[in-house]
Design a protein around this motif. Structure first.
Motif, PDB file in Angstrom:
ATOM      1  N   GLY A 193     -20.908  -2.250  48.987  1.00 15.81           N
ATOM      2  CA  GLY A 193     -20.298  -1.044  49.556  1.00 15.81           C
ATOM      3  C   GLY A 193     -21.171  -0.335  50.569  1.00 15.81           C
ATOM      4  O   GLY A 193     -20.732   0.602  51.227  1.00 15.81           O
TER       5      GLY A 193
ATOM      6  N   GLY B 270     -26.032  -5.030  51.364  1.00 13.98           N
ATOM      7  CA  GLY B 270     -24.860  -5.768  50.872  1.00 13.98           C
ATOM      8  C   GLY B 270     -23.708  -5.722  51.857  1.00 13.98           C
ATOM      9  O   GLY B 270     -22.992  -6.711  52.053  1.00 13.98           O
TER      10      GLY B 270
ATOM     11  N   ASP C 119     -18.983   1.375  43.263  1.00  9.64           N
ATOM     12  CA  ASP C 119     -18.210   2.415  43.955  1.00  9.64           C
ATOM     13  C   ASP C 119     -16.997   1.743  44.615  1.00  9.64           C
ATOM     14  O   ASP C 119     -17.125   1.110  45.677  1.00  9.64           O
ATOM     15  CB  ASP C 119     -19.137   3.076  44.998  1.00  9.64           C
TER      16      ASP C 119
ATOM     17  N   LEU D 178     -16.921  -3.455  40.728  1.00  9.28           N
ATOM     18  CA  LEU D 178     -17.738  -4.214  39.783  1.00  9.28           C
ATOM     19  C   LEU D 178     -19.069  -3.514  39.572  1.00  9.28           C
ATOM     20  O   LEU D 178     -19.899  -3.426  40.481  1.00  9.28           O
ATOM     21  CB  LEU D 178     -17.986  -5.648  40.307  1.00  9.28           C
ATOM     22  N   ASP D 179     -19.272  -3.027  38.339  1.00 11.87           N
ATOM     23  CA  ASP D 179     -20.574  -2.525  37.912  1.00 11.87           C
ATOM     24  C   ASP D 179     -21.298  -3.715  37.297  1.00 11.87           C
ATOM     25  O   ASP D 179     -20.874  -4.227  36.243  1.00 11.87           O
ATOM     26  CB  ASP D 179     -20.368  -1.410  36.868  1.00 11.87           C
TER      27      ASP D 179
ATOM     28  N   ILE E 282     -31.065 -11.100  46.365  1.00 13.59           N
ATOM     29  CA  ILE E 282     -31.959 -10.235  47.134  1.00 13.59           C
ATOM     30  C   ILE E 282     -33.075  -9.763  46.203  1.00 13.59           C
ATOM     31  O   ILE E 282     -32.864  -8.904  45.343  1.00 13.59           O
ATOM     32  CB  ILE E 282     -31.217  -9.024  47.744  1.00 13.59           C
TER      33      ILE E 282
ATOM     34  N   SER F 102     -37.412  -9.014  46.624  1.00 14.00           N
ATOM     35  CA  SER F 102     -38.174  -7.992  47.371  1.00 14.00           C
ATOM     36  C   SER F 102     -39.585  -8.519  47.586  1.00 14.00           C
ATOM     37  O   SER F 102     -40.073  -9.353  46.807  1.00 14.00           O
ATOM     38  CB  SER F 102     -38.230  -6.697  46.549  1.00 14.00           C
TER      39      SER F 102
ATOM     40  N   PHE G 205     -39.443  -2.956  53.277  1.00  9.16           N
ATOM     41  CA  PHE G 205     -38.713  -1.681  53.250  1.00  9.16           C
ATOM     42  C   PHE G 205     -37.698  -1.670  54.394  1.00  9.16           C
ATOM     43  O   PHE G 205     -38.061  -1.912  55.543  1.00  9.16           O
ATOM     44  CB  PHE G 205     -39.686  -0.509  53.427  1.00  9.16           C
ATOM     45  N   PHE G 206     -36.448  -1.394  54.053  1.00 10.90           N
ATOM     46  CA  PHE G 206     -35.377  -1.300  55.049  1.00 10.90           C
ATOM     47  C   PHE G 206     -34.791   0.109  55.031  1.00 10.90           C
ATOM     48  O   PHE G 206     -34.794   0.772  53.998  1.00 10.90           O
ATOM     49  CB  PHE G 206     -34.258  -2.315  54.738  1.00 10.90           C
TER      50      PHE G 206
END
Ligand SMILES: NC(=O)c1ccc[n+]([C@@H]2O[C@H](COP(=O)([O-])OP(=O)(O)OC[C@H]3O[C@@H](n4cnc5c(N)ncnc54)[C@H](O)[C@@H]3O)[C@@H](O)[C@H]2O)c1
Length: 264
Positions: free
Chosen positions: A26, A30, A50, A73-74, A151, A153, A200-201
């Motif tokens: 969302g 992603g 969300d 989807l949680d 994803i 890190s 960091f993005f």
């Protein structure tokens, strides 16, 4: 005369008609992953905790001429993961690509970290990618093809001297090694498993930290060989590479998109 056919952009990167599910799509990285895959021809299941945010991104893809539907989807809800993945596979006639993107942060000193923070981060950042991969693989292994990209890190490879965050460090490290292990387990059956390690993005994930500690940005820039943080769209190339035939000989790998962070 030899042409470029064998190595054409289309042959390497088009994924027309493949179905792809992205978690936490969302917003942030992603959303970019979903747009990149849809732009290359995939049919997108845009999922997020969300529902409205997921639907906004699905609509954005449809408006641009792509194919997309949204699901709430949680990823902390294991039963729901199984149900949504099965629904997506049913709706799109299989599942070819899974992007395990949803992730959260609960920074704080290790010695005073609440159990709830530990549990929540472990569930979302480590357990959920496994539960999603397990269910997606059921569909992928049955047809002998599939690509999973998680994803992780840079924090899966290094301690973070600036922001204490033990569950994030631990879960992202686990994701890197889970990627290797699942890759080896499924390699002989057509399913490739890889990961991306971003630096960091500029997304919502670190926005609150950057607001509270503006000097963090200077510290990160100083520590990064390319001298800056990433823009969300800079994740797209890596996603597309690992989710397409371009990476057909790559599995178990974690691709750093880190401005050189891990090289120092
Ligand atoms: N942004 C960075 O600096 C950075 C760096 C390294 C790794 N990452 C990783 O990239 C991934 C995406 O991060 P981002 O920066 O886009 O984050 P973000 O916070 O900007 O977006 C995360 C998205 O996931 C959704 N989400 C949160 N909890 C969820 C849940 N339980 N189930 C389903 N969806 C949920 C949110 O609604 C949101 O849409 C995460 O795994 C993160 O750890 C981000």
């Amino acid at each position: 005369m030899a042409g470029f056919e064998e190595v054409s952009i289309d042959k390497l990167f088009r994924i027309d008609g493949d179905s792809a599910l992205v978690t936490g799509a969302g917003g942030g990285l992603g959303r970019i992953a979903a747009l990149a895959l849809a732009g290359a021809g995939a049919h997108l299941a845009v999922t997020d905790i969300d529902a409205a945010a997921a639907e906004r991104v699905a609509a954005e893809i449809r408006d641009a001429g792509g194919v997309a539907e949204s699901w709430r989807l949680d990823v902390a809800d294991r039963k729901r993961i199984d149900a949504v993945i099965d629904q997506v596979a049913e709706r799109f006639g299989g599942l070819h690509i899974l992007i395990n993107n949803a992730g959260i942060i609960r920074p704080g000193p290790a010695e005073s970290l609440p159990d709830e923070d530990w549990d929540e981060v472990v569930e979302v950042n480590m357990t959920a990618p496994f539960v999603c991969a397990r269910r997606a693989a059921k569909h992928m292994l049955a047809r002998g093809e599939g690509r999973i990209v998680s994803i992780a890190s840079i924090m899966g490879f290094r301690a973070n001297p600036m922001i204490p965050h033990i569950p994030y460090q631990a879960t992202k490290g686990a994701l890197v090694n889970m990627t290797r292990s699942l890759a080896v387990e499924w390699a002989g059956r057509g399913v490739r498993v890889n990961a991306i390690a971003p630096t960091f993005f500029y997304t919502e994930l670190g926005a609150d930290l950057r607001r509270r500690r503006p000097e963090l940005v200077d510290e990160i820039e100083a520590r990064t060989p390319l001298g800056r943080l990433g823009e969300p769209e800079e994740i797209a190339g890596g996603i597309l590479y690992l989710a397409s035939p371009a990476s057909s000989m790559v599995t178990g790998h974690t691709l750093a998109i880190d401005g050189g962070w891990l090289s120092t």
